[in-house]
Design a protein around this motif. Structure first.
Motif, PDB file in Angstrom:
ATOM      1  N   LEU A  26       0.807  -1.214   0.000  1.00 47.07           N
ATOM      2  CA  LEU A  26       0.000   0.000   0.000  1.00 47.07           C
ATOM      3  C   LEU A  26       0.841   1.266   0.000  1.00 47.07           C
ATOM      4  O   LEU A  26       0.451   2.278  -0.581  1.00 47.07           O
ATOM      5  N   SER A  30       0.647   4.368  -2.635  1.00 46.39           N
ATOM      6  CA  SER A  30       0.601   5.776  -2.277  1.00 46.39           C
ATOM      7  C   SER A  30       1.645   6.574  -3.053  1.00 46.39           C
ATOM      8  O   SER A  30       1.355   7.643  -3.590  1.00 46.39           O
ATOM      9  N   ALA A  56      -7.054  -3.624  -2.101  1.00 41.43           N
ATOM     10  CA  ALA A  56      -6.984  -3.510  -0.635  1.00 41.43           C
ATOM     11  C   ALA A  56      -7.851  -4.581   0.018  1.00 41.43           C
ATOM     12  O   ALA A  56      -7.463  -5.184   1.025  1.00 41.43           O
ATOM     13  N   LEU A  65     -10.333   0.025   4.661  1.00 39.54           N
ATOM     14  CA  LEU A  65      -9.611   0.824   3.676  1.00 39.54           C
ATOM     15  C   LEU A  65     -10.296   0.752   2.320  1.00 39.54           C
ATOM     16  O   LEU A  65     -10.455   1.759   1.633  1.00 39.54           O
ATOM     17  N   HIS A  78      -7.129   9.468  -2.766  1.00 41.77           N
ATOM     18  CA  HIS A  78      -6.690   8.083  -2.555  1.00 41.77           C
ATOM     19  C   HIS A  78      -5.414   8.062  -1.718  1.00 41.77           C
ATOM     20  O   HIS A  78      -5.293   7.287  -0.769  1.00 41.77           O
ATOM     21  N   ILE A  82      -4.912   6.437   2.083  1.00 42.59           N
ATOM     22  CA  ILE A  82      -3.942   5.365   2.336  1.00 42.59           C
ATOM     23  C   ILE A  82      -2.960   5.762   3.425  1.00 42.59           C
ATOM     24  O   ILE A  82      -2.704   5.005   4.373  1.00 42.59           O
TER      25      ILE A  82
END
Length: 92
Positions: A26, A30, A56, A65, A78, A82
């Motif tokens: 994740l 990001s 996710a 999430l 987004h 995250i």
């Protein structure tokens, strides 16, 4: 050691962006959101689908999430979701 929230997916579950770049976790998603083009973002997030929310949920089992990402419409939103999620999990 790495908190489980930023653990890598198994190689068979890496997320491949439309430009072919693989994402393992994740945090990498990001980072990628910051630099991906709008075209790539819209390929993965549009009126019909949200591939990031699905990843996710399906790969990391993170329904909370996934639900939040499912409502986000921009790259910046987004990314914010995250990063806030990772921080919250790290301090719990």
């Amino acid at each position: 050691t790495k908190p489980s929230i930023v653990r890598n997916a198994s190689p068979e579950y890496y997320f491949f962006l439309a430009d072919g770049r693989p994402l393992k976790n994740l945090l990498e998603l990001s980072d990628a959101l910051e630099e991906m083009t709008d075209e790539i973002f819209r390929h993965h997030v549009n009126e019909v689908k949200n591939d990031f929310a699905k990843w996710a949920s399906d790969v990391f089992g993170d329904e909370e999430l996934a639900l939040k990402l499912g409502h986000a419409k921009t790259r910046a939103h987004h990314q914010l979701i995250i990063l806030k999620h990772i921080i919250r999990r790290m301090i719990q």
